[in-house]
Design a protein around this motif. Structure first.
Motif, PDB file in Angstrom:
ATOM      1  N   UNK A 102       0.795  -1.219   0.000  1.00  0.00           N
ATOM      2  CA  UNK A 102       0.000   0.000   0.000  1.00  0.00           C
ATOM      3  C   UNK A 102       0.824   1.263   0.000  1.00  0.00           C
ATOM      4  N   UNK A 103       1.981   1.235  -0.643  1.00  0.00           N
ATOM      5  CA  UNK A 103       2.813   2.441  -0.645  1.00  0.00           C
ATOM      6  C   UNK A 103       2.742   3.158  -1.984  1.00  0.00           C
ATOM      7  N   UNK A 127       0.827  -1.355  -4.619  1.00  0.00           N
ATOM      8  CA  UNK A 127       0.738   0.069  -4.286  1.00  0.00           C
ATOM      9  C   UNK A 127      -0.643   0.407  -3.736  1.00  0.00           C
ATOM     10  N   UNK A 128      -0.755   1.627  -3.216  1.00  0.00           N
ATOM     11  CA  UNK A 128      -1.945   2.000  -2.458  1.00  0.00           C
ATOM     12  C   UNK A 128      -3.222   1.969  -3.286  1.00  0.00           C
ATOM     13  N   UNK A 129      -3.113   2.097  -4.607  1.00  0.00           N
ATOM     14  CA  UNK A 129      -4.348   2.096  -5.390  1.00  0.00           C
ATOM     15  C   UNK A 129      -4.628   0.750  -6.042  1.00  0.00           C
ATOM     16  N   UNK A 130      -3.804  -0.239  -5.753  1.00  0.00           N
ATOM     17  CA  UNK A 130      -4.115  -1.581  -6.251  1.00  0.00           C
ATOM     18  C   UNK A 130      -5.150  -2.202  -5.309  1.00  0.00           C
TER      19      UNK A 130
END
Lengths: 579, 459
Positions: free
Chosen positions: A256-257, A291-294
């Motif tokens: 989530x980065x 990542x944060x938008x996955x």
């Protein structure tokens, strides 16, 4: 009841299916596009599923198929150097199939199933083997030998085993009972892999970061938490650890980065050289980038995917370090799914099982005797991103209750550009007792005592600073002013470390010891000189001290530092005569 | 697809409409609701099952009764995108607001936007010169970055955003950015200010505006930024434009999110904001960047006002964890009459390291920036001490640093609203100001740069 049901309800990443026989954590394929999901709750006829991909456009009535398997990872040669998403799909493969944007409904093998590896058997026909026992070797990368093990659930007598070139799905070994062993095996991510027994850790994980190794050491097989507000350097610290720690295998989870930051890691790592082996760092690394938008459910799964891969390498007898950046995003994924399930929330909306999930995760760290009788370890380093930097929140507290090392990042230090911004006053490590013997045997007999002196000076400084805030430093007696100077030297020369500098980014543990001794030598010499009448200002400003402090940016410092210290002591001695 | 109209509304609650017994309806499907008087409202499916469908209505639920006819359009929300979007003003739901014709679609793009594969991204490294010294020197902006402005009510964040939009360019290039401006719940006055400024400078021709004002439906704000970003992605990745997306005000967006969460009776997170706000914000902010094989880029400038000037409030807090740094506007500096009142101390650009140096800005940039920052930080700290012990108690070094902090604010930070300083001018100014401090105290400056750039040595 059959393997196939239909969708009843869709609410974001949570889908309910009816008419399907399902068990908890079964992996299902949802809708006409076959999106991957996992059963997380059962209500009579209904199964609640968290879906790992975007659910827009899916309708009630579409089919749901139960695969009957639980969420598993593929384990075998080909794992190293890979870059995965949260459910072990290789990102380069996804790019080939879907282009630059991640769409959905695509399945990808975790690694090349066709590639031939050279398998070299290490047991012979007729040998009795047990689950977890090593039966052969594959040179996976230049530096790492991948040990092929009997799957933990199997055992028997070897009927047939052959060395040679195989792909991962070909049988390399058959047992008397007819069961076949391939180089690839699967393991459910939510179940810890078995081992014989856990040991108490007794070896430090050397990271090359002075404040960590020297003041707050982490043991191989231990667990550490790094909480800090945004901008305090969590990610840089985690990346330094991934680059320089002396683990044999590194699993890096970007949970989530930021996309751009993850890209930087992905760009940078293939070019980095491991200071311990001189070979490319990627050879020992597995990366997981979600990542944060996955999709949020895949984020929840990513830490389990990572730790299962880590345990697998541990079972080969390796020391594995796992970095999870950031566990708060994982916890938030749990919260998000829990709230969609309309579960009764605990603190701050997090599910009531938050702390037990965190504890279970960190408990998968440890130094163990493997099923093969080797010594292996998984060290877990979890970053925590507390809202507003306030560590009284549930994720930080849940983490602190279980980890034995706390590296507290501090926004104030980061603002002063003191990096790594780890606060030396509130950080702690509970390992020094068990590691002291290692430091005495391998670095120096007096290592623990030196550490105590250094951290003592920092404590005294903190007390003196309170007075200085009120009355200014000139009002203190000279010996206390000297203490402040020494403490400043500890902070600026020793604790501060430039993670981006070619030389300073990694500091050998022996050099760390020499540097700490140099500081104490300065204190000693200054004290003596001042007792003999020298002025503090002259003592502090001797050129050799500046040279000593700058020296850490030069190559070969470890060879020159002792001479520099001698020069400094001489120059300080000379300040007495000047007066 | 289906033209079937349902009259099965059971409940209406806040912005949500509940209805039952429908054919299977897709999650995220677009819905139109026809009222008794013939007017039409639009919405989107939030929850769907065999028995019950929940629709969020963008225009608000006023006048909806149980006899209203609901039609499901068979598709998720799509924006007609075209190069012609440039120069247009649309409302918060993507309809023309400038009296012009409808957009003729070259393509209909899903507004949710797929995540960029991290492996397919390209690391941002092109320096954007904004002409504002505080930003260019201390929190350098990079093409493909998302750098929010953390402001608060009553501060000139709009002026700063506009100045950046006007002046932003690559060093040594006149290539302009296409500005995609997204207004969420701002006042008509603020909107007019933006529009007239863009018109005045001719930038409007190179801009696409998506406007949801304070008296427009709050729920519509949920989709406005998604429309803007979909347009930005299309322009950047299909037409090779470099796009600068400015959205204001994120705080209104988050409040709309909270409103829907409350209506759905969701378990709230901190301060009543939904637990998924981080993910939701990430799905906006992460749509910045550069991807391999495409020429264009998306740079984001979200503006948010911190309620009560509190940087630990969930909105700035969660934003800070996603964005690549932040520019913090200070009320204190504003009250001293300094424009732009950027407090460089808590401001940060995480991507700065990748875009400064000899090849891009100037060789001494890093060194200068570190020293300016350190000296100012120490000077500011000394102000506290001076308040207690008086200036006379300071030693020579501290006095110089204290004076420097004043000059820093007065000459380095302060510039006029149309002053466009090049990076060389900015760095030369830094050297000039730092020369008031004795060189031996400038420990963060590399000796070789002192020899080359220090005014004493230059003369």
């Amino acid at each position: 009841m059959s393997k196939e049901g239909v969708i009843y309800r869709i609410s974001g990443p949570v889908v309910t299916a009816t008419g399907m026989s399902a068990g908890m954590y079964d992996v299902v394929r949802v809708g006409d596009e076959g999106l991957m999901g996992e059963v997380i709750e059962l209500h009579g006829e209904k199964a609640v599923i968290q879906v790992y991909e975007d659910t827009s456009g899916i309708r009630p009535g579409e089919p749901v198929i139960n695969t009957g398997e639980t969420l598993s990872v593929s384990l075998g040669p080909g794992l190293l150097t890979q870059i995965y998403d949260g459910i072990q799909r290789p990102l380069p493969t996804l790019e080939e199939v879907m282009g630059v944007f991640i769409t959905r409904g695509v399945d990808a093998d975790a690694f090349d199933l066709e590639k031939k590896w050279t398998f070299e058997a290490v047991v012979e026909k007729g040998a009795a083997v047990e689950g977890g026992q090593v039966i052969g070797h594959v040179q996976e990368t230049e530096t790492i030998v991948h040990k092929i093990m009997v799957p933990p659930t199997m055992s028997g007598v070897v009927k047939n085993i052959k060395s040679g070139d195989f792909n991962v799905t070909e049988t390399v070994c058959t047992l008397e009972d007819g069961s076949e062993i391939q180089m690839m095996q699967k393991w459910p991510v939510r179940t810890p892999r078995p081992y014989r027994q856990k040991y108490a850790p007794d070896t430090p994980l050397i990271t090359g970061m002075r404040i960590l190794d020297f003041l707050f050491p982490l043991a191989k097989g231990g667990a550490a938490g790094i909480p800090g507000p945004f901008g305090s350097g969590k990610t840089v610290t985690q990346q330094s650890l991934a680059k320089y720690s002396d683990a044999q295998i590194v699993v890096y989870i970007g949970c989530g980065e930021r996309g751009n930051e993850m890209t930087e890691v992905l760009d940078e790592f293939p070019h980095l050289i491991d200071p311990n082996t001189g070979k490319p760092l990627m050879n020992r690394t597995v990366m997981i980038a979600n990542t944060s938008n996955m999709p949020v459910a895949a984020r929840e799964a990513s830490v389990y995917t990572g730790i299962t891969i880590a345990e697998y390498f541990r079972d080969m007898g390796y020391d594995v370090a796992l970095m999870a950046d950031s566990t708060s995003r994982w916890a938030e994924a749990m919260r998000e799914i829990s709230s969609r399930l309309e579960e009764m929330p605990g603190e701050e909306g997090y599910p009531a099982y938050l702390s037990s999930r965190i504890a279970e995760f960190y408990e998968r760290a440890g130094r163990v005797e493997t099923k093969n009788g080797d010594d292996g370890s998984v060290t877990v380093i979890g970053a925590v991103s507390p809202p507003g930097g306030d560590i009284s929140e549930p994720v930080s507290q849940g983490t602190l209750r279980i980890v034995k090392v706390f590296w507290g990042l501090d926004a104030g230090l980061a603002r002063q550009r003191h990096f790594p911004a780890i606060n030396w006053l509130n950080s702690y490590s509970l390992y020094p007792q068990s590691l002291n013997q290692w430091f005495r045997d391998n670095i120096a007999q007096d290592f623990p005592e030196i550490r105590t002196q250094i951290s003592g000076l920092l404590q005294i400084e903190a007390e003196l600073q309170e007075i200085v805030q009120l009355v200014g430093s000139d009002a203190l007696p000279v010996d206390q002013q000297l203490t402040l100077e020494v403490a400043r030297m500890i902070r600026e020369f020793f604790l501060q470390q430039n993670g981006f500098h070619d030389v300073d980014a990694y500091c050998d543990i022996n050099l760390q010891y020499s540097m700490s001794k140099a500081i104490l030598s300065f204190q000693e010499a200054a004290k003596n000189a001042m007792a003999a009448g020298a002025q503090l200002n002259d003592v502090v400003n001797v050129p050799a001290r500046t040279a000593l402090m700058r020296g850490r940016f030069e190559k070969g410092y470890i060879d020159t530092i002792d001479d520099m210290v001698k020069t400094m002591i001489d120059e300080i001695g000379a300040t007495v005569e000047d007066n | 697809m289906t033209g079937k109209e349902y009259r099965t509304i059971t409940d209406v609650k806040g912005p949500l409409v509940f209805l039952n017994k429908t054919e299977p309806v897709a999650f995220g499907e677009i819905v139109t609701i026809r009222l008794a008087d013939g007017s039409i409202k639009n919405g989107q499916v939030l929850d769907t099952s065999d028995d019950l469908v929940i629709v969020q209505v963008f225009e608000g639920t006023a006048k909806i009764d149980r006899t209203a006819g609901v039609t499901f359009m068979g598709d998720v929300f799509k924006l007609p995108v075209s190069k012609d979007l440039v120069g247009r003003i649309l409302d918060g739901a993507g309809r023309p607001r400038d009296g012009g014709p409808d957009i003729v679609a070259e393509e209909n793009a899903d507004i949710i936007g797929a995540a960029i594969n991290p492996f397919s991204r390209q690391s941002p490294h092109d320096f954007i010169q904004t002409g504002i010294s505080a930003i260019d020197c201390c929190t350098t902006l990079v093409r493909g970055q998302k750098l929010p402005i953390f402001s608060a009510s009553g501060l000139p964040h709009n002026d700063i955003a506009l100045q950046i939009a006007r002046q932003a360019k690559l060093k040594g290039s006149d290539e302009q950015f296409i500005v995609v401006f997204c207004a969420m719940g701002i006042t008509a006055e603020e909107y007019n200010f933006f529009r007239s400024d863009l018109e005045r400078t001719g930038a409007l021709e190179n801009a696409a505006l998506f406007v949801n004002l304070a008296d427009d439906p709050a729920v519509e704000r949920i989709i406005t930024p998604r429309l803007a970003l979909t347009a930005a992605e299309y322009l950047a990745f299909e037409h090779d434009y470099h796009v600068l997306v400015i959205y204001t005000d994120m705080t209104n967006y988050c409040d709309a999110l909270r409103q829907i969460g409350a209506a759905r009776e969701e378990v709230p997170g901190r301060r009543g904001y939904p637990g998924y706000m981080y993910t939701d914000l990430a799905m906006l902010y992460e749509r910045a960047g550069i991807v391999k094989g495409k020429k264009g880029s998306i740079t984001q400038f979200p503006i948010l006002t911190m309620p009560g000037d509190d940087i630990t409030h969930p909105i700035p807090d969660l934003s800070g964890y996603i964005t690549e740094g932040q520019i913090v506007i200070s009320r204190e500096l504003h009250q001293q009459g300094i424009y732009p009142p950027i407090n460089v101390l808590p401001s940060l650009s995480r991507l700065m390291g990748s875009c400064i140096g000899a090849d891009t800005t100037r060789e001494d940039h890093k060194s200068v920036s570190d020293q300016m920052y350190a000296a100012y930080a120490q000077g500011r700290e000394l102000r506290g001490l001076v308040a207690i012990v008086g200036e006379d108690a300071l030693n020579e070094r501290d006095k110089q640093l204290l004076d420097f902090s004043g000059v820093f604010e007065d000459r380095f930070l302060r510039q006029s609203r149309d002053e466009d300083r090049s990076i060389d001018e900015t760095l030369d100014l830094c050297w000039e100001l730092m020369s008031s401090i004795d060189t031996k105290y400038l420990v963060r400056l590399d000796q070789k740069w002192i020899e080359k750039y220090h005014p004493d040595n230059k003369a």
